[in-house]
Structure formats: C-alpha cells, structure tokens
Design a protein around this motif. Structure first.
Motif, PDB file in Angstrom:
ATOM      1  N   ARG A 111      48.738  48.977  28.652  1.00 30.32           N
ATOM      2  CA  ARG A 111      47.820  48.576  29.738  1.00 30.32           C
ATOM      3  C   ARG A 111      47.035  49.784  30.251  1.00 30.32           C
ATOM      4  O   ARG A 111      45.803  49.768  30.326  1.00 30.32           O
ATOM      5  N   ALA A 112      47.764  50.861  30.575  1.00 35.57           N
ATOM      6  CA  ALA A 112      47.105  52.038  31.165  1.00 35.57           C
ATOM      7  C   ALA A 112      46.154  52.710  30.170  1.00 35.57           C
ATOM      8  O   ALA A 112      45.095  53.210  30.556  1.00 35.57           O
ATOM      9  N   SER A 113      46.507  52.692  28.886  1.00 36.45           N
ATOM     10  CA  SER A 113      45.625  53.342  27.906  1.00 36.45           C
ATOM     11  C   SER A 113      44.379  52.493  27.654  1.00 36.45           C
ATOM     12  O   SER A 113      43.310  53.040  27.350  1.00 36.45           O
ATOM     13  N   ALA A 114      44.502  51.178  27.784  1.00 32.97           N
ATOM     14  CA  ALA A 114      43.308  50.316  27.649  1.00 32.97           C
ATOM     15  C   ALA A 114      42.336  50.626  28.789  1.00 32.97           C
ATOM     16  O   ALA A 114      41.117  50.671  28.587  1.00 32.97           O
ATOM     17  N   LYS A 167      53.012  34.702  29.620  1.00 31.73           N
ATOM     18  CA  LYS A 167      53.281  36.146  29.592  1.00 31.73           C
ATOM     19  C   LYS A 167      52.113  36.916  28.975  1.00 31.73           C
ATOM     20  O   LYS A 167      51.746  37.999  29.442  1.00 31.73           O
ATOM     21  N   ALA A 168      51.526  36.339  27.916  1.00 26.17           N
ATOM     22  CA  ALA A 168      50.351  36.990  27.303  1.00 26.17           C
ATOM     23  C   ALA A 168      49.195  36.993  28.303  1.00 26.17           C
ATOM     24  O   ALA A 168      48.497  38.002  28.460  1.00 26.17           O
ATOM     25  N   ALA A 169      49.010  35.874  29.006  1.00 21.29           N
ATOM     26  CA  ALA A 169      47.917  35.780  29.987  1.00 21.29           C
ATOM     27  C   ALA A 169      48.149  36.748  31.145  1.00 21.29           C
ATOM     28  O   ALA A 169      47.207  37.402  31.617  1.00 21.29           O
ATOM     29  N   LEU A 172      47.085  40.155  29.833  1.00 20.87           N
ATOM     30  CA  LEU A 172      45.635  40.302  29.607  1.00 20.87           C
ATOM     31  C   LEU A 172      44.859  40.330  30.927  1.00 20.87           C
ATOM     32  O   LEU A 172      43.825  40.988  31.026  1.00 20.87           O
ATOM     33  N   GLY A 173      45.381  39.628  31.921  1.00 15.12           N
ATOM     34  CA  GLY A 173      44.716  39.609  33.227  1.00 15.12           C
ATOM     35  C   GLY A 173      45.083  40.791  34.107  1.00 15.12           C
ATOM     36  O   GLY A 173      44.539  40.953  35.201  1.00 15.12           O
ATOM     37  N   SER A 174      46.024  41.602  33.627  1.00 15.19           N
ATOM     38  CA  SER A 174      46.522  42.702  34.469  1.00 15.19           C
ATOM     39  C   SER A 174      45.898  44.049  34.119  1.00 15.19           C
ATOM     40  O   SER A 174      46.294  45.075  34.659  1.00 15.19           O
ATOM     41  N   ILE A 175      44.928  44.035  33.194  1.00 16.81           N
ATOM     42  CA  ILE A 175      44.307  45.306  32.786  1.00 16.81           C
ATOM     43  C   ILE A 175      43.169  45.587  33.761  1.00 16.81           C
ATOM     44  O   ILE A 175      42.074  45.040  33.636  1.00 16.81           O
ATOM     45  N   LYS A 176      43.450  46.397  34.753  1.00 18.30           N
ATOM     46  CA  LYS A 176      42.490  46.625  35.839  1.00 18.30           C
ATOM     47  C   LYS A 176      42.331  48.110  36.114  1.00 18.30           C
ATOM     48  O   LYS A 176      43.291  48.870  36.018  1.00 18.30           O
ATOM     49  N   THR A 177      41.129  48.469  36.528  1.00 12.76           N
ATOM     50  CA  THR A 177      40.882  49.852  36.934  1.00 12.76           C
ATOM     51  C   THR A 177      41.521  50.080  38.313  1.00 12.76           C
ATOM     52  O   THR A 177      41.915  49.123  38.998  1.00 12.76           O
ATOM     53  N   ALA A 178      41.561  51.347  38.735  1.00  7.65           N
ATOM     54  CA  ALA A 178      42.195  51.674  40.020  1.00  7.65           C
ATOM     55  C   ALA A 178      41.524  50.934  41.174  1.00  7.65           C
ATOM     56  O   ALA A 178      42.179  50.585  42.157  1.00  7.65           O
ATOM     57  N   ASP A 179      40.208  50.668  41.045  1.00  4.58           N
ATOM     58  CA  ASP A 179      39.546  49.951  42.139  1.00  4.58           C
ATOM     59  C   ASP A 179      39.557  48.429  41.950  1.00  4.58           C
ATOM     60  O   ASP A 179      38.788  47.705  42.583  1.00  4.58           O
ATOM     61  N   GLY A 180      40.418  47.957  41.075  1.00  9.19           N
ATOM     62  CA  GLY A 180      40.653  46.523  40.976  1.00  9.19           C
ATOM     63  C   GLY A 180      39.728  45.737  40.056  1.00  9.19           C
ATOM     64  O   GLY A 180      39.799  44.506  40.008  1.00  9.19           O
ATOM     65  N   GLN A 181      38.867  46.433  39.289  1.00  5.99           N
ATOM     66  CA  GLN A 181      37.979  45.722  38.346  1.00  5.99           C
ATOM     67  C   GLN A 181      38.772  45.326  37.103  1.00  5.99           C
ATOM     68  O   GLN A 181      39.426  46.178  36.499  1.00  5.99           O
ATOM     69  N   VAL A 222      41.872  30.263  29.969  1.00  2.72           N
ATOM     70  CA  VAL A 222      40.575  30.277  30.658  1.00  2.72           C
ATOM     71  C   VAL A 222      40.529  29.224  31.766  1.00  2.72           C
ATOM     72  O   VAL A 222      40.225  29.533  32.919  1.00  2.72           O
ATOM     73  N   ASN A 223      40.830  27.966  31.426  1.00  3.42           N
ATOM     74  CA  ASN A 223      40.654  26.904  32.426  1.00  3.42           C
ATOM     75  C   ASN A 223      41.774  26.889  33.458  1.00  3.42           C
ATOM     76  O   ASN A 223      41.531  26.699  34.642  1.00  3.42           O
ATOM     77  N   GLU A 224      43.003  27.097  32.980  1.00  7.74           N
ATOM     78  CA  GLU A 224      44.107  27.024  33.938  1.00  7.74           C
ATOM     79  C   GLU A 224      44.330  28.359  34.654  1.00  7.74           C
ATOM     80  O   GLU A 224      44.473  28.399  35.870  1.00  7.74           O
ATOM     81  N   ARG A 225      44.316  29.432  33.903  1.00  8.72           N
ATOM     82  CA  ARG A 225      44.592  30.742  34.503  1.00  8.72           C
ATOM     83  C   ARG A 225      43.333  31.465  34.989  1.00  8.72           C
ATOM     84  O   ARG A 225      43.417  32.452  35.701  1.00  8.72           O
ATOM     85  N   GLY A 226      42.182  31.004  34.542  1.00  8.31           N
ATOM     86  CA  GLY A 226      40.932  31.586  35.028  1.00  8.31           C
ATOM     87  C   GLY A 226      40.632  32.976  34.503  1.00  8.31           C
ATOM     88  O   GLY A 226      39.857  33.720  35.128  1.00  8.31           O
ATOM     89  N   LEU A 227      41.192  33.341  33.354  1.00  8.93           N
ATOM     90  CA  LEU A 227      40.891  34.671  32.806  1.00  8.93           C
ATOM     91  C   LEU A 227      39.418  34.710  32.393  1.00  8.93           C
ATOM     92  O   LEU A 227      38.981  33.902  31.578  1.00  8.93           O
TER      93      LEU A 227
END
Ligand code: BMA
Length: 367
Positions: A111-114, A167-169, A172-181, A222-227
């Motif tokens: 995650r952090a390296s992405a 768990k995969a979702a 994938l949804g948890s890859i965020k920059t320090a300012d939350g993007q 996409v539809n349920e989790r909104g990624l």
C-alpha cells in the motif's frame, strides 16, 4: 466504470468547467477518470510506459526490510537510473488475511509503496491470484471445474467468496496519500482466462459463468462499495488468441472494461516470440479500436533474459508500431531457489547495457 461520458455527465462537466475555470478545478472527475485521461494523453503522445512487477519490494539479490519506511531500491533503477513508470503488484493472499501476499510482500508495504510510486508520478497495477475458494488450494488448483459456479449468486461458496471480494476492495480503497486522496490504480483480476491453469480459466467455467464473475466483481466493488479509483483491465493469455472473436469471447463488456491487453512470454526463439507478439498485438489492437479502449501488454518477459540485446532488438521491435499504453515485465524473484526467475535486468546482467539503450529511447517512458 464507464469511460464514455453520458449526456448528463457532459452537461455537468461543462457547467463545472464554465463556473470553475477548467476541468482540473471541476472536482467532478473520479480518480479513475483522471487516470484514464492521463493514460490516453500518454498514448496520444506516442509514449509506451515501462512496467515491472514488484519492482520496489525486492530484486534479484535484495529484499525490502520489514521495517522500511521508504521505497527507493529497484533493480530497474540500479540498471538505468530511472524507475519504471508502471509498478505491478498482486493481491494474492489478501483473501486469507495474510500479512503478506503469495510472493511474501507485506500488504502494508504494498500500500505505502503504491502511494510513493504515485507521488513519484508513476501508476500502479494490481493483479490477483486468489486461492481456490472451493477446494482450499491455490489459484493454480484446477482439480474442480465447479469453482466459479460455486461462488456466483446462489452457489454454495457465494457468501464466503464475497468476504474475499470485500477484503480486496478494502485494500484497493485504502491506497491514499497523506492528505486523504485516493490513488487510482489499474485493476486486472481474472487474467489469462483463455488458458486453463487458474480456477477461472477456459475449461474450468462456461463463458456465461466467467462473465458473471466479472459482473459480480464489478457490481460489488463499484456499485456496492463505491470504489472510484479503479481502471478495469482485461487480459487473456496470448497463446490462445487465434482471432478477434476468440479475444472477445469472454469479454465482460464495455461498461466494465476500460483497458484491454494480453499476457505473452518468451519461451523459445526470437522469431517465435515476435510472431506471437505480432499476432496478439494485431488482435488486441483490432479489438481495442472496435471498442474504443486503450491497449497494453499487461505481462511479458523472458525468464533470465538470456539474450544480451533482448530489449532493443526483440521487445522494442515487437511493440514499437502499436499504440501500447504500457508493457510490464514480470518479477525478479529474490528467494535462493528462484534466482533464475527474473524478467528485468540488474546492473551485472548481460542485458544491462542494452536495457539502458532501451530506457533512453524517446518512445519509452520511465520515471
Ligand atoms: C508466477 C510466478 C510465481 C508467482 C506468481 C504470482 O508467474 O512468478 O512465482 O507466485 O506469478 O506472482
């Protein structure tokens, strides 16, 4: 996620542009749309991004320390002084709650390296070799042809498999920059399905079941989790591609897929590889043009790169005349018993000089 703008979206975008002074300030674009725009621009500029699987996690003779906090070591960088533009990783093992994936990369480092790669201007792509939800074996366990059937709605493993997708979702949804993007990524599940070596492969499920697996994956994420940070990629194995019809036989649909590609490895001779690549590129390009999608060489490489001029005389020659968004070579394994399993060079390798020349080509994009 669709790339074709619906009229209502176009009106909304036009209003946003007029009122905010430009598309960048509109705020209505999803991270995935922004990534697709960037990918499209780079293809229009004639660039081919170079990619390497697990590039920042380990190399031919090193492995990231467990307590690492920065992601700067890379065999590609050590060889040519630039990082790959595309960084591939695999989610295999996330479904089991393992702390590290099937190739021993810790998920927190992945995650952090992405994020670090994104901040360096790069793009990350994730594949997934999930274990077999019916037999308990691995992704390559093809002992049952009932696995896909068992995880579709109504199947005995459906509820269980949905916890894997969750768990995969989550990841994938948890890859965020320090300012939350949220960081956009290319998501490439259910790959090489034209072969029969994964439980979702050609002989292991019907066309309808395979398409339903994609639909279920997309609907959930996409539809349920909104990624909204996933660019969806489709990649059959090149070996089975005899026609555009075969390429599209199990295609999940333009509403789901954003980018089309294929996986094609070097096994015997230059001529054989060039013929396979040309065939796969021709078919993929015809399909991509017909469907208005981007195209990529989602996996390739020559294990051990036993050809000192492989980069400029083989790989580059094969792809240079096609609008390829990116080309990704597979991983440089570091385990003692896997020393032969590498696809990118390292400084002492016989193809290192040629790789430098390849990286210096105008058309090739590194960071
Ligand atoms: C394969 C090999 C395996 C690896 C798998 C998933 O091609 O590299 O060693 O576990 O990909 O990354």
């Amino acid at each position: 996620m669709k790339y074709i703008l619906k009229p209502i979206t176009m009106i909304a975008a036009a209003i946003a542009i007029i009122s905010c002074g430009g598309p960048k300030e509109s705020g209505s674009q999803t991270p995935a749309d922004a990534l697709l725009d960037r990918l499209t621009d780079l293809v229009d500029e004639g660039k081919i991004m170079f990619g390497h699987q697990d590039d920042l996690m380990y190399g031919h003779s090193w492995k990231l320390a467990d307590d690492a906090t920065e992601y700067v070591q890379s065999d590609v960088f050590a060889t040519c002084g630039q990082y790959p533009a595309i960084y591939g990783m695999d989610l295999g093992g996330i479904e089991m709650d393992w702390p590290a994936n099937l190739d021993k990369n810790r998920f927190d480092h992945m995650r952090a390296s992405a994020v670090a790669h994104h901040e360096r201007g790069g793009i990350t792509t994730f594949s997934w070799h999930p274990r077999n939800p019916l037999t308990g074996g691995d992704a390559w366990d093809v002992s049952s042809d009932q696995v896909v059937a068992s995880i579709l709605p109504g199947g005995e493993k459906h509820d269980y498999f949905m916890t894997w997708l969750a768990k995969a979702a989550d990841f994938l949804g948890s890859i965020k920059t320090a300012d939350g993007q949220t960081v956009p990524v290319i998501w490439r599940p259910w790959h090489e399905h034209t072969g029969s070596w994964f439980w979702w492969g050609q002989k292991l499920c019907t066309t309808e079941q395979y398409k339903a697996l994609w639909q279920m994956t997309y609907d959930y994420m996409v539809n349920e989790r909104g990624l909204d940070n996933l660019v969806w990629s489709y990649s059959p194995g090149a070996g089975e591609l005899t026609s555009v019809e075969v390429y599209g036989e199990r295609y999940p649909g333009d509403e789901i897929i954003d980018m089309v590609g294929f996986d094609c490895y070097f096994y015997s001779t230059r001529e054989d590889y060039l013929a396979k690549m040309t065939n796969a590129l021709d078919i993929t390009k015809a399909f991509a043009d017909e469907h208005g999608k981007l195209m990529a060489i989602t996996e390739t490489g020559y294990e051990g790169v036993k050809d000192a001029k492989w980069w400029t005389e083989v790989l580059y020659q094969a792809m240079k005349d096609y609008p390829v968004s990116y080309v990704l070579v597979w991983r440089n394994a570091c385990d003692a018993h896997m020393q032969h399993h590498f696809y990118a060079p390292f400084p002492e390798h016989e193809s290192a000089e040629d790789f430098k020349a390849f990286a210096a080509l105008d058309q090739m994009m590194f960071l």
